[in-house]
Design a protein around this motif. Structure first.
Motif, PDB file in Angstrom:
ATOM      1  N   CYS A   1      30.945 -31.199  70.416  1.00 30.06           N
ATOM      2  CA  CYS A   1      29.516 -31.206  69.656  1.00 30.06           C
ATOM      3  C   CYS A   1      28.708 -30.112  69.102  1.00 30.06           C
ATOM      4  O   CYS A   1      28.829 -30.127  68.294  1.00 30.06           O
ATOM      5  CB  CYS A   1      28.649 -30.580  71.470  1.00 30.06           C
ATOM      6  N   ALA A   2      30.119 -29.016  68.878  1.00 29.33           N
ATOM      7  CA  ALA A   2      30.899 -28.334  68.510  1.00 29.33           C
ATOM      8  C   ALA A   2      30.634 -28.264  66.687  1.00 29.33           C
ATOM      9  O   ALA A   2      30.263 -28.512  65.665  1.00 29.33           O
ATOM     10  CB  ALA A   2      31.511 -26.540  68.751  1.00 29.33           C
ATOM     11  N   PHE A   3      31.876 -29.250  66.916  1.00 30.73           N
ATOM     12  CA  PHE A   3      32.509 -29.884  65.634  1.00 30.73           C
ATOM     13  C   PHE A   3      30.964 -30.847  65.137  1.00 30.73           C
ATOM     14  O   PHE A   3      30.636 -31.096  64.163  1.00 30.73           O
ATOM     15  CB  PHE A   3      33.940 -30.959  65.838  1.00 30.73           C
ATOM     16  N   GLY A   4      29.767 -32.081  65.680  1.00 31.31           N
ATOM     17  CA  GLY A   4      28.890 -32.446  65.580  1.00 31.31           C
ATOM     18  C   GLY A   4      28.121 -31.597  64.728  1.00 31.31           C
ATOM     19  O   GLY A   4      27.317 -32.215  63.917  1.00 31.31           O
ATOM     20  N   ARG A   5      27.712 -30.872  65.471  1.00 32.41           N
ATOM     21  CA  ARG A   5      26.681 -29.882  64.866  1.00 32.41           C
ATOM     22  C   ARG A   5      27.407 -29.346  63.909  1.00 32.41           C
ATOM     23  O   ARG A   5      26.177 -29.059  62.861  1.00 32.41           O
ATOM     24  CB  ARG A   5      26.360 -28.310  65.326  1.00 32.41           C
TER      25      ARG A   5
ATOM     26  N   GLU B   1      30.686 -21.199  66.006  1.00 28.80           N
ATOM     27  CA  GLU B   1      30.833 -19.427  66.057  1.00 28.80           C
ATOM     28  C   GLU B   1      30.976 -19.283  67.061  1.00 28.80           C
ATOM     29  O   GLU B   1      31.324 -18.204  67.087  1.00 28.80           O
ATOM     30  CB  GLU B   1      28.983 -18.644  65.013  1.00 28.80           C
ATOM     31  N   ASP B   2      30.396 -20.207  68.234  1.00 34.65           N
ATOM     32  CA  ASP B   2      30.239 -19.163  69.487  1.00 34.65           C
ATOM     33  C   ASP B   2      32.020 -19.860  70.797  1.00 34.65           C
ATOM     34  O   ASP B   2      31.933 -20.029  71.701  1.00 34.65           O
ATOM     35  CB  ASP B   2      29.260 -19.530  70.181  1.00 34.65           C
ATOM     36  N   VAL B   3      32.761 -20.551  69.769  1.00 36.46           N
ATOM     37  CA  VAL B   3      33.898 -21.097  70.186  1.00 36.46           C
ATOM     38  C   VAL B   3      35.266 -19.628  70.598  1.00 36.46           C
ATOM     39  O   VAL B   3      34.918 -19.084  70.292  1.00 36.46           O
ATOM     40  CB  VAL B   3      35.169 -21.743  69.071  1.00 36.46           C
TER      41      VAL B   3
ATOM     42  N   ARG C   1      42.783 -20.474  66.270  1.00 35.05           N
ATOM     43  CA  ARG C   1      41.706 -19.973  65.665  1.00 35.05           C
ATOM     44  C   ARG C   1      41.552 -19.975  64.126  1.00 35.05           C
ATOM     45  O   ARG C   1      40.681 -21.226  62.928  1.00 35.05           O
ATOM     46  CB  ARG C   1      41.488 -18.370  66.019  1.00 35.05           C
ATOM     47  N   ARG C   2      42.247 -20.168  63.370  1.00 38.90           N
ATOM     48  CA  ARG C   2      42.422 -20.798  61.836  1.00 38.90           C
ATOM     49  C   ARG C   2      42.573 -21.986  62.030  1.00 38.90           C
ATOM     50  O   ARG C   2      41.786 -22.444  60.850  1.00 38.90           O
ATOM     51  CB  ARG C   2      44.033 -20.519  61.500  1.00 38.90           C
ATOM     52  N   ASN C   3      42.973 -23.332  62.648  1.00 34.99           N
ATOM     53  CA  ASN C   3      42.741 -24.456  62.216  1.00 34.99           C
ATOM     54  C   ASN C   3      41.829 -25.149  62.807  1.00 34.99           C
ATOM     55  O   ASN C   3      41.280 -25.903  62.053  1.00 34.99           O
ATOM     56  CB  ASN C   3      43.915 -24.778  63.563  1.00 34.99           C
ATOM     57  N   THR C   4      40.674 -24.500  63.894  1.00 34.93           N
ATOM     58  CA  THR C   4      40.226 -24.549  63.875  1.00 34.93           C
ATOM     59  C   THR C   4      38.406 -23.996  62.753  1.00 34.93           C
ATOM     60  O   THR C   4      37.732 -25.023  62.290  1.00 34.93           O
ATOM     61  CB  THR C   4      39.344 -24.093  65.319  1.00 34.93           C
ATOM     62  N   MET C   5      38.970 -23.113  62.070  1.00 33.38           N
ATOM     63  CA  MET C   5      38.041 -22.724  61.239  1.00 33.38           C
ATOM     64  C   MET C   5      38.211 -23.435  59.886  1.00 33.38           C
ATOM     65  O   MET C   5      37.364 -24.371  58.980  1.00 33.38           O
ATOM     66  CB  MET C   5      38.374 -21.705  60.583  1.00 33.38           C
ATOM     67  N   ALA C   6      39.795 -23.965  59.608  1.00 36.07           N
ATOM     68  CA  ALA C   6      39.948 -25.249  58.658  1.00 36.07           C
ATOM     69  C   ALA C   6      39.295 -25.808  58.740  1.00 36.07           C
ATOM     70  O   ALA C   6      38.306 -26.694  58.274  1.00 36.07           O
ATOM     71  CB  ALA C   6      41.662 -25.347  58.721  1.00 36.07           C
ATOM     72  N   LEU C   7      39.308 -26.783  59.801  1.00 34.98           N
ATOM     73  CA  LEU C   7      38.000 -27.996  60.412  1.00 34.98           C
ATOM     74  C   LEU C   7      37.113 -28.025  60.098  1.00 34.98           C
ATOM     75  O   LEU C   7      36.063 -29.203  60.021  1.00 34.98           O
ATOM     76  CB  LEU C   7      38.703 -28.337  61.291  1.00 34.98           C
ATOM     77  N   ALA C   8      35.825 -26.853  60.123  1.00 35.27           N
ATOM     78  CA  ALA C   8      34.740 -26.741  60.274  1.00 35.27           C
ATOM     79  C   ALA C   8      33.976 -26.693  58.966  1.00 35.27           C
ATOM     80  O   ALA C   8      33.860 -26.617  59.139  1.00 35.27           O
ATOM     81  CB  ALA C   8      34.606 -25.445  60.834  1.00 35.27           C
TER      82      ALA C   8
END
Length: 255
Positions: A118-122, A73-75, A85-92
């Motif tokens: 670390c954000a992806f890790g969380r 959420e803080d990216v 953004r779209r790719n990152t949120m899809a991976l999330a």
């Protein structure tokens, strides 16, 4: 039924969430209008939520993230660094974790690779996946020491079993043959690995050295990996405070 004995029984059974909800409900006058099913539903919801929170806390503690507060959420998508953004949120959403695929983050120093990892890790921990963050230089030292003191099998088992292994600073140190095979052979198509590196993927072949081994290992890392290439200058420079001028001192500078 007396309240205190009921609470004591719940606590003894480890039903802390249900006990908390039960105590709250008994203190609310409006709760008397609820049916038994509604009471039970509210109590189970609280128990489920508290167990989920506890499980997440334990997973994050075990993950040992370099930036434990980093979260999707803080990216920062406003800074231009090639982060979609779209790719990152899809991976999330975590489908790549379920499919046992990998994620590679590359970019120059200061572009935010470690923080994003670390954000992806969380996020993976939120999705109930076990996570472990390690820096490659430290990992290689630990592997060497573990081989000497007998911890090597146990350490490798830990690295193999974790659902998401985050390898930060890939390419800063060379890998020995045994380290290559142990790290990647057993995880191939079974678990997910997230790698951050300053060195572009095209140059990874040179880092391993042995052409045959390099082909085998990189095939296992790269062919099923999602890639994010971060660009631009260091974000540390962009966010650093301006230098004090000759007329400014820490005392008279309002910033």
């Amino acid at each position: 039924m007396l309240t205190n004995p009921t609470l004591d029984q719940m606590q003894a059974l480890g039903l802390t969430g249900m006990a908390t909800a039960y105590r709250d409900l008994t203190e609310q006058d409006t709760a008397k209008e609820l049916s038994l099913d509604e009471w039970l539903g509210l109590m189970l919801d609280r128990e489920t939520a508290m167990r989920a929170d506890k499980r997440l806390k334990n997973r994050l503690t075990a993950a040992k993230l370099r930036f434990p507060e980093a979260c999707i959420e803080d990216v920062d998508f406003a800074t231009r660094r090639g982060l979609d953004r779209r790719n990152t949120m899809a991976l999330a959403q975590g489908e790549w974790l379920k499919a046992h695929e990998n994620l590679i983050l590359t970019g120059q120093t200061g572009t935010g690779k470690s923080w994003l990892a670390c954000a992806f890790g969380r996020q993976a921990a939120r999705l109930d996946q076990s996570v472990l963050y390690v820096r490659m230089p430290r990992l290689l030292e630990d592997l060497a020491l573990a081989r000497l003191d007998g911890r090597f099998p146990r350490l490798m088992d830990k690295l193999v079993r974790v659902n998401l292994l985050i390898l930060d600073d890939w390419g800063t140190h060379s890998l020995s043959d045994q380290q290559r095979f142990y790290l990647f052979e057993e995880r191939y198509r079974r678990k997910s690995t997230l790698i951050t590196a300053q060195v572009p993927v095209a140059k990874w072949h040179e880092l391993i050295g042995d052409p045959t081994v390099a082909d085998a290992i990189l095939d296992r890392i790269i062919h099923n990996a999602h890639r994010i290439s971060l660009e631009g200058e260091s974000m540390r420079k962009q966010k650093a405070p301006p230098h004090l001028t000759d007329n400014e001192t820490p005392e008279n500078n309002p910033a």
